[in-house]
Write a protein that holds these residues in place. Sequence first.
Motif, short mmCIF file in Angstrom:
data_model
loop_
_atom_site.label_atom_id
_atom_site.label_comp_id
_atom_site.label_asym_id
_atom_site.label_seq_id
_atom_site.Cartn_x
_atom_site.Cartn_y
_atom_site.Cartn_z
N ALA A 110 -7.84 9.35 11.33
CA ALA A 110 -8.50 8.10 10.98
C ALA A 110 -7.60 6.91 11.28
O ALA A 110 -8.07 5.85 11.73
CB ALA A 110 -8.90 8.11 9.51
N ILE A 111 -6.31 7.07 11.05
CA ILE A 111 -5.36 6.00 11.36
C ILE A 111 -5.32 5.74 12.86
O ILE A 111 -5.39 4.58 13.31
CB ILE A 111 -3.96 6.37 10.84
CG1 ILE A 111 -3.94 6.37 9.31
CG2 ILE A 111 -2.90 5.41 11.38
CD1 ILE A 111 -2.75 7.09 8.71
N GLN A 143 -5.20 5.54 1.23
CA GLN A 143 -5.50 5.43 2.66
C GLN A 143 -5.22 4.02 3.16
O GLN A 143 -6.12 3.23 3.44
CB GLN A 143 -6.94 5.84 2.93
CG GLN A 143 -7.19 7.33 2.70
CD GLN A 143 -8.63 7.71 2.87
OE1 GLN A 143 -9.53 7.16 2.22
NE2 GLN A 143 -8.88 8.64 3.78
N VAL A 154 2.66 4.66 7.57
CA VAL A 154 1.38 5.10 7.00
C VAL A 154 1.53 5.88 5.69
O VAL A 154 2.51 6.58 5.46
CB VAL A 154 0.61 5.96 8.02
CG1 VAL A 154 0.53 5.25 9.37
CG2 VAL A 154 1.22 7.35 8.21
N ASP A 213 -6.74 12.22 7.80
CA ASP A 213 -6.21 10.87 7.57
C ASP A 213 -5.41 10.38 8.78
O ASP A 213 -5.55 9.22 9.18
CB ASP A 213 -5.33 10.85 6.32
CG ASP A 213 -6.15 10.78 5.04
OD1 ASP A 213 -7.39 10.74 5.13
OD2 ASP A 213 -5.54 10.76 3.95
N TYR A 258 -0.93 8.70 3.46
CA TYR A 258 -2.05 9.62 3.58
C TYR A 258 -2.34 10.17 2.19
O TYR A 258 -1.50 10.08 1.28
CB TYR A 258 -1.74 10.74 4.57
CG TYR A 258 -0.38 11.40 4.37
CD1 TYR A 258 -0.22 12.48 3.50
CD2 TYR A 258 0.76 10.94 5.04
CE1 TYR A 258 1.01 13.08 3.31
CE2 TYR A 258 2.00 11.53 4.86
CZ TYR A 258 2.12 12.60 3.99
OH TYR A 258 3.35 13.20 3.80
N GLU A 275 -9.62 -1.26 16.43
CA GLU A 275 -9.49 -2.63 15.96
C GLU A 275 -8.76 -3.47 17.01
O GLU A 275 -8.00 -2.97 17.83
CB GLU A 275 -8.73 -2.67 14.63
CG GLU A 275 -9.44 -1.97 13.48
CD GLU A 275 -10.67 -2.71 12.99
OE1 GLU A 275 -10.76 -3.94 13.24
OE2 GLU A 275 -11.53 -2.07 12.38
N GLN A 334 -7.57 6.37 15.07
CA GLN A 334 -8.84 5.79 15.53
C GLN A 334 -8.94 4.31 15.15
O GLN A 334 -9.43 3.49 15.94
CB GLN A 334 -10.02 6.58 14.96
CG GLN A 334 -10.08 8.03 15.38
CD GLN A 334 -9.91 8.23 16.88
OE1 GLN A 334 -10.53 7.53 17.70
NE2 GLN A 334 -9.06 9.19 17.25
N LYS A 335 -8.47 3.95 13.96
CA LYS A 335 -8.52 2.54 13.56
C LYS A 335 -7.59 1.71 14.44
O LYS A 335 -7.95 0.60 14.87
CB LYS A 335 -8.15 2.39 12.09
CG LYS A 335 -8.32 0.95 11.59
CD LYS A 335 -8.08 0.85 10.10
CE LYS A 335 -8.28 -0.59 9.60
NZ LYS A 335 -9.69 -1.02 9.66
N SER A 354 -6.35 -1.06 5.02
CA SER A 354 -7.16 0.07 4.58
C SER A 354 -7.81 0.77 5.76
O SER A 354 -8.32 0.13 6.68
CB SER A 354 -8.23 -0.41 3.61
OG SER A 354 -9.07 0.66 3.22
N TYR A 355 -7.80 2.11 5.72
CA TYR A 355 -8.52 2.88 6.72
C TYR A 355 -9.49 3.88 6.08
O TYR A 355 -10.04 4.75 6.76
CB TYR A 355 -7.55 3.59 7.67
CG TYR A 355 -6.70 4.67 7.03
CD1 TYR A 355 -7.12 5.99 6.98
CD2 TYR A 355 -5.45 4.36 6.49
CE1 TYR A 355 -6.35 6.98 6.40
CE2 TYR A 355 -4.67 5.34 5.90
CZ TYR A 355 -5.11 6.65 5.87
OH TYR A 355 -4.34 7.62 5.28
#
Length: 284
Positions: free
Chosen positions: A123-124, A49, A102, A120, A104, A131, A126-127, A42-43
């Motif tokens: 956000a992917i 997402q 992915v 989206d 979205y 992480e 960045q995660k 999950s993101y």
Amino acid sequence: MKTNNLFFGLLLFLIIPLHSCSKSDENVEEDLTVAKTMLNVSYGSNAQQVFDLYLPANSNSSSTKTLILVHGGGWVEGDKTDMNYAVDIVKQFLPEYAIANVNYRLASAGNYAFPMQIDDIDAIVQKLKNENYGISDDFGFIGTSAGGHLSMLYSYGYNSNNDIKMVCSIVGPTNFTDPNYTNNQAWLDLYFNLTGVNYADNPTYYEQLSPLFRATTSSVPTILFYGNADPLIPTSQGVDLHAKLDQLGVYNEFNLYNGGHGDWSQTDTLDAYTKLIAFIQNKF
């Protein structure tokens, strides 16, 4: 806009069945010496997402690069499972790369594609960066159809930290101001449904959604695959971006095959596959 999976699916059939290799492992151990699969990571708070992450054996935060796969479906449908065939091909022929396949958020009535879907994608990225997955901050995109558009748009227009190093578009739209679209009421209706913005009222808005207008001299190496009889993506979409990237001095490879929206001959499909793998090895 959905390809028929011929691009990679044919190769899976011809070369080796690999689907049995992927398995869910949501409680991934810290041992990075073995390959791992993390499904439905999950993101965000929306059920759409999520992404699947495939980590190669001996992944390393300083050297392991990640290919992000973005499905098509006209911005309103499709799923990451549509790209599972590509996951298996990459795992077989580029085993040192990590893969993020992915999902979205899909557009619907009043739930506009833009900027939601670019948000989206960001956000992917960045995660994946933040992480502790044991991967580097170097990413490349492979997108099909609408996913090709999103991949190019993000790579050209939102790569402020230079995290994206390459992009591949398989029959992705590049220019929403193309007369082939703007003189077609069905496309203008689609534009409005995706954005809530009438093209006639704000054509500049659609330039901002067009990779053709977002490309600059610092854009990433790009490989393009299109069909010369595509009922959804006019040949001009690939030809014009190729010319623009050449004008800007951006390395790019443009490939035009006989056929439609990914509906190419076995020979052309294999040629496209070979060129894409070589491009990734040489430019990413």
